[in-house]
Design an enzyme around this catalytic site. Structure first.
Site, PDB file in Angstrom:
ATOM      1  N   HIS A 289      35.350 -11.969  58.182  1.00 41.06           N
ATOM      2  CA  HIS A 289      34.150 -12.762  57.938  1.00 41.06           C
ATOM      3  C   HIS A 289      33.143 -12.454  59.038  1.00 41.06           C
ATOM      4  O   HIS A 289      33.527 -12.110  60.163  1.00 41.06           O
ATOM      5  CB  HIS A 289      34.527 -14.243  57.947  1.00 41.06           C
ATOM      6  CG  HIS A 289      33.448 -15.176  57.515  1.00 41.06           C
ATOM      7  ND1 HIS A 289      32.619 -14.935  56.444  1.00 41.06           N
ATOM      8  CD2 HIS A 289      33.065 -16.389  58.013  1.00 41.06           C
ATOM      9  CE1 HIS A 289      31.782 -15.951  56.300  1.00 41.06           C
ATOM     10  NE2 HIS A 289      32.035 -16.844  57.240  1.00 41.06           N
TER      11      HIS A 289
ATOM     12  N   ASN B 131      28.111 -20.894  60.576  1.00 39.43           N
ATOM     13  CA  ASN B 131      28.835 -20.296  59.455  1.00 39.43           C
ATOM     14  C   ASN B 131      27.933 -20.316  58.221  1.00 39.43           C
ATOM     15  O   ASN B 131      26.888 -20.956  58.222  1.00 39.43           O
ATOM     16  CB  ASN B 131      30.140 -21.063  59.202  1.00 39.43           C
ATOM     17  CG  ASN B 131      31.139 -20.272  58.393  1.00 39.43           C
ATOM     18  OD1 ASN B 131      30.867 -19.164  57.939  1.00 39.43           O
ATOM     19  ND2 ASN B 131      32.317 -20.831  58.187  1.00 39.43           N
TER      20      ASN B 131
END
Length: 174
Positions: free
Chosen positions: A122, A142
């Site tokens: 990620h 995020n």
């Protein structure tokens, strides 16, 4: 991504159905976030459409006119002080890291991988750092909506290369 931004450029883009920006293609939202409506099932893999290199109908600028370019792209060394210096000088940096099962269950606090198998990778934005009760951490934005973690942010332990986050840091000059 930074290198692509510097060499190829990117258009303004924007959220799904947002007006006043160039969106060559759209991805509809999925799932349910907070009090928003249910948008349908989220799938692990979504096929990326071929970029049309045109803005949507009704947008006043041509695709090429809407492009913005970065000045340079670079990778930072696996060194906490170097990463901190770069954030202080140039702003947030992008970090890639290995995702484990326990990360999906993060709610709050300082994340340190403790259990579960690897599920993938990620990329996130490191925006700062701090200490809580003597434990150093990175402050990270995020992309999983503001109903995840600490309103879309999380803190990851700093200085031990947790999930390899300190060895995969990239930045650029806009």
């Amino acid at each position: 991504a930074w290198q692509y931004f510097a060499l190829e450029g990117v258009v303004t883009g924007g959220n799904y159905r947002k007006q006043g920006c160039c969106r060559p293609y759209e991805f509809p939202p999925c799932g349910r976030h907070g009090k928003e409506p249910y948008y349908g099932e989220c799938y692990d893999t979504a096929k990326t459409p071929k970029c049309q290199k045109t803005c949507q109908r009704g947008y006043l600028k041509a695709y090429k006119e809407d492009k913005h370019f970065g000045k340079s792209a670079y990778r930072l060394p696996n060194n906490v002080k170097a990463i901190q210096r770069d954030i202080m000088k140039n702003g947030p940096v992008v970090a890639g890291f290995i995702v484990y099962e326990d990360f999906a269950h993060y709610k709050s606090g300082i994340y340190k991988h403790t259990a579960g198998r690897m599920t993938g990778g990620h990329a996130v934005k490191i925006i700062g750092w701090g200490k809580e009760k003597g434990t150093p951490y990175w402050l990270i934005a995020n992309s999983w909506h503001d109903d995840w973690g600490e309103k879309g942010f999380y803190r990851m332990i700093r200085g031990i290369n947790n999930c390899r986050i300190e060895e995969m840091v990239f930045a650029g000059i806009v």
